[in-house]
Design a protein around this motif. Structure first.
Motif, PDB file in Angstrom:
ATOM      1  N   GLU A  39     -64.264  22.773  -1.727  1.00 22.17           N
ATOM      2  CA  GLU A  39     -64.365  21.389  -2.183  1.00 22.17           C
ATOM      3  C   GLU A  39     -64.922  21.322  -3.601  1.00 22.17           C
ATOM      4  N   ILE A  40     -65.906  22.167  -3.898  1.00 21.36           N
ATOM      5  CA  ILE A  40     -66.455  22.214  -5.261  1.00 21.36           C
ATOM      6  C   ILE A  40     -65.378  22.662  -6.245  1.00 21.36           C
ATOM      7  N   GLU A  41     -64.595  23.679  -5.863  1.00 15.67           N
ATOM      8  CA  GLU A  41     -63.512  24.142  -6.726  1.00 15.67           C
ATOM      9  C   GLU A  41     -62.468  23.047  -6.918  1.00 15.67           C
ATOM     10  N   ALA A  42     -62.198  22.284  -5.857  1.00 17.49           N
ATOM     11  CA  ALA A  42     -61.216  21.201  -5.951  1.00 17.49           C
ATOM     12  C   ALA A  42     -61.680  20.121  -6.914  1.00 17.49           C
ATOM     13  N   GLU A  43     -62.973  19.802  -6.885  1.00 21.11           N
ATOM     14  CA  GLU A  43     -63.489  18.778  -7.798  1.00 21.11           C
ATOM     15  C   GLU A  43     -63.386  19.241  -9.249  1.00 21.11           C
ATOM     16  N   ARG A  44     -63.598  20.515  -9.474  1.00 18.88           N
ATOM     17  CA  ARG A  44     -63.422  21.033 -10.841  1.00 18.88           C
ATOM     18  C   ARG A  44     -61.968  20.947 -11.271  1.00 18.88           C
ATOM     19  N   LEU A  45     -61.064  21.273 -10.342  1.00 21.24           N
ATOM     20  CA  LEU A  45     -59.634  21.175 -10.662  1.00 21.24           C
ATOM     21  C   LEU A  45     -59.252  19.730 -10.963  1.00 21.24           C
ATOM     22  N   ILE A  46     -59.766  18.788 -10.161  1.00 18.81           N
ATOM     23  CA  ILE A  46     -59.483  17.374 -10.406  1.00 18.81           C
ATOM     24  C   ILE A  46     -59.980  16.964 -11.783  1.00 18.81           C
ATOM     25  N   SER A  47     -61.160  17.435 -12.151  1.00 21.13           N
ATOM     26  CA  SER A  47     -61.708  17.096 -13.465  1.00 21.13           C
ATOM     27  C   SER A  47     -60.829  17.627 -14.589  1.00 21.13           C
ATOM     28  N   TRP A  48     -60.341  18.853 -14.426  1.00 23.33           N
ATOM     29  CA  TRP A  48     -59.471  19.424 -15.460  1.00 23.33           C
ATOM     30  C   TRP A  48     -58.153  18.653 -15.534  1.00 23.33           C
ATOM     31  N   VAL A  49     -57.608  18.269 -14.394  1.00 25.51           N
ATOM     32  CA  VAL A  49     -56.360  17.498 -14.404  1.00 25.51           C
ATOM     33  C   VAL A  49     -56.588  16.138 -15.058  1.00 25.51           C
ATOM     34  N   GLN A  50     -57.715  15.486 -14.727  1.00 23.61           N
ATOM     35  CA  GLN A  50     -58.031  14.210 -15.355  1.00 23.61           C
ATOM     36  C   GLN A  50     -58.120  14.355 -16.873  1.00 23.61           C
ATOM     37  N   LEU A  51     -58.792  15.410 -17.325  1.00 21.04           N
ATOM     38  CA  LEU A  51     -58.915  15.630 -18.759  1.00 21.04           C
ATOM     39  C   LEU A  51     -57.547  15.863 -19.386  1.00 21.04           C
ATOM     40  N   SER A  52     -56.699  16.618 -18.698  1.00 20.72           N
ATOM     41  CA  SER A  52     -55.343  16.867 -19.210  1.00 20.72           C
ATOM     42  C   SER A  52     -54.562  15.560 -19.305  1.00 20.72           C
ATOM     43  N   LEU A  92     -68.122  18.517 -17.004  1.00 19.93           N
ATOM     44  CA  LEU A  92     -69.334  19.298 -17.270  1.00 19.93           C
ATOM     45  C   LEU A  92     -70.266  19.281 -16.068  1.00 19.93           C
ATOM     46  N   LEU A  93     -70.411  18.124 -15.449  1.00 22.76           N
ATOM     47  CA  LEU A  93     -71.287  18.028 -14.277  1.00 22.76           C
ATOM     48  C   LEU A  93     -70.768  18.863 -13.108  1.00 22.76           C
ATOM     49  N   SER A  94     -69.446  18.951 -12.973  1.00 24.49           N
ATOM     50  CA  SER A  94     -68.876  19.702 -11.843  1.00 24.49           C
ATOM     51  C   SER A  94     -69.209  21.186 -11.909  1.00 24.49           C
ATOM     52  N   TYR A  95     -69.529  21.692 -13.118  1.00 27.02           N
ATOM     53  CA  TYR A  95     -69.902  23.098 -13.270  1.00 27.02           C
ATOM     54  C   TYR A  95     -71.413  23.313 -13.184  1.00 27.02           C
ATOM     55  N   ARG A  96     -72.152  22.221 -13.199  1.00 24.68           N
ATOM     56  CA  ARG A  96     -73.612  22.340 -13.147  1.00 24.68           C
ATOM     57  C   ARG A  96     -74.172  22.002 -11.772  1.00 24.68           C
ATOM     58  N   ILE A  97     -73.560  21.037 -11.103  1.00 26.70           N
ATOM     59  CA  ILE A  97     -74.056  20.600  -9.798  1.00 26.70           C
ATOM     60  C   ILE A  97     -72.875  20.351  -8.866  1.00 26.70           C
ATOM     61  N   GLU A  98     -73.177  20.203  -7.602  1.00 24.58           N
ATOM     62  CA  GLU A  98     -72.172  19.739  -6.650  1.00 24.58           C
ATOM     63  C   GLU A  98     -72.139  18.222  -6.753  1.00 24.58           C
ATOM     64  N   LEU A  99     -71.017  17.687  -7.219  1.00 24.71           N
ATOM     65  CA  LEU A  99     -70.943  16.249  -7.478  1.00 24.71           C
ATOM     66  C   LEU A  99     -71.248  15.464  -6.206  1.00 24.71           C
TER      67      LEU A  99
END
Length: 456
Positions: A39-52, A92-99
């Protein structure tokens, strides 16, 4: 542990618990941790897709020709800039904490809110009645934000995204109907709807229905997929555990079997059987604390298993302080006898070198082991009852190896085999220390004298 709160802050439930699915707490801890990690990895992926997405939108906006008639205030740059900042902070937050869960729902609200706000701004930018924005194709982007939440494999976030989008569009339609000094702009004429500034309620209802239908279908697919994902991770964990109890070849044959396993299944193979045993273990262990005994066993077994596996062998079972290993039994080998010979010699040498470390664990005196191996045809397969099966090897070579290991004591040696096995090992490439022949030696438990070869 019981009574401790779930670190994820999800009340220990699967994220789609409103559907009555099993609780996450019912799963093994390692499976819960794996779900959390994904789930943490998925949130990071979502963040990258949002940024893209926001970068793509910005690029398209920068290079696309400006539409004619846009004489009012342009809110697009400001909205894109705000979305970029929010997305970058989220990444940035997704890499520092569990959102936290509340932040994820806020993120959904921001996604949908900014999109709805952007669409709403068009009637100001183009100086048109509010009904103007109901016809813009930008609404299609809402499906990107709904689909984006599917990357987490959590139906809740898809449902919330879809409901937020539907609610936002209902508000937009309501404003278009009641805005502009309250003048109603409702029509049933499709041509008038397309060419004028009127509201066709059926068309807007269709949009909302499509949003909710896509949301429901995605949520249903995720609900089923999430169950399969959790089940798959649980079975993968069980398969990994199985590999700790069985040799990899055995574990693979069990987990990949197309049919139910039953006792009596097996094959005949030419193999070498190796026994390893600790001298005087039972007597010494009786006077030691249980913890010391287990630590010594763990140390000795790790060394022996590492050597056996390094030479291509597989541990069939642990027999108290004894080890039964096979070479060429689980998978055919052209060097099984040579491999067993080198493993038998190295096990004794490695454990002799580890004597000081084993003594530091509390073992009194010197730690000595004996090894013996025999080659021959064995049956490899399943034995047991309907509900309790065991994968093992059966054959004369198994019995002979056990008897030869016991003969180490009488012969005053630590590595022993018979002449036939030794000659086979040499034929297969063994080129180590030459064995000492002891012809026609009586061995307890065997009917006739055996030509023994001492290798250590």
């Amino acid at each position: 542990m019981a009574g401790q709160p779930d670190r994820r802050g999800h009340a220990g439930k699967l994220p789609f618990g409103l559907f009555g699915h099993q609780s996450l707490a019912a799963l093994p801890a390692r499976v819960r941790e794996e779900v959390r990690r994904r789930e943490i990895e998925a949130e990071r992926l979502i963040s990258w897709v949002q940024l893209s997405i926001v970068l793509l939108f910005s690029l398209l906006y920068a290079i696309a020709p400006r539409a004619e008639g846009a004489d009012g205030t342009n809110f697009v740059p400001g909205i894109l800039a705000a979305y970029f900042v929010f997305t970058l902070v989220r990444l940035l937050l997704s890499y520092r904490i569990e959102l936290p869960q509340w932040y994820l729902f806020v993120s959904i609200a921001v996604d949908i809110g900014l999109l709805v706000g952007l669409i709403f701004s068009f009637h100001i930018q183009y100086a048109q009645p509010a009904t103007f924005y109901l016809k813009v194709p930008t609404l299609m982007y809402v499906f990107i934000f709904i689909g984006l939440r599917a990357l987490r494999f959590d139906p809740r976030f898809v449902i919330v995204s879809g409901l937020a989008a539907a609610a936002g569009w209902v508000g937009m339609v309501a404003y278009a109907i009641t805005g502009d000094d309250g003048r109603m702009r409702i029509t049933r004429n499709y041509v008038e709807y397309l060419t004028g500034n009127s509201v066709l309620l059926g068309a807007e209802f269709d949009k909302i229905l499509v949003i909710l239908t896509v949301t429901g279908l995605l949520a249903a697919a995720l609900y089923r997929g999430r169950g399969l994902l959790v089940t798959g991770m649980r079975e993968q964990g069980a398969a990994n555990d199985l590999r700790r109890f069985f040799a990899p070849e055995v574990a693979t044959s069990i987990t990949s079997s197309d049919a139910s396993l039953v006792a009596g299944q097996g094959v005949l193979r030419d193999a070498a059987i190796l026994y390893v045993d600790v001298r005087g273990f039972t007597r010494q262990a009786a006077s030691l604390p249980p913890q010391t005994v287990m630590q010594v066993l763990a140390c000795y077994q790790k060394t022996a298993v590492d050597v056996i596996e390094a030479h291509g062998g597989s541990v069939d079972k642990f027999l108290g302080d004894g080890i039964l290993a096979t070479f060429g039994a689980l998978s055919p080998s052209s060097t099984y006898a040579a491999d067993a010979t080198m493993a038998a010699i190295e096990v004794v040498a490695r454990l002799h070198a580890d004597a000081v470390r084993i003594s530091s664990l509390g073992w009194p005196g010197s730690f000595q082991v004996g090894t013996a191996f025999c080659c021959g045809q064995v049956a490899v397969g399943l034995v047991g009852g309907q509900d309790r099966l065991e994968f093992t090897v059966i054959g004369d070579a198994v019995n002979r190896a056990a008897k030869l290991e016991n003969a180490n004591k009488a012969e005053g040696c630590s590595v022993l085999t018979d002449l036939a096995s030794y000659e086979l090992a040499c034929a297969q490439g063994y080129a180590g220390a030459q064995g000492a022949l002891r012809p026609a030696t009586s061995v307890a438990g065997l009917d006739r004298p055996v030509d023994l070869v001492v290798l250590g």
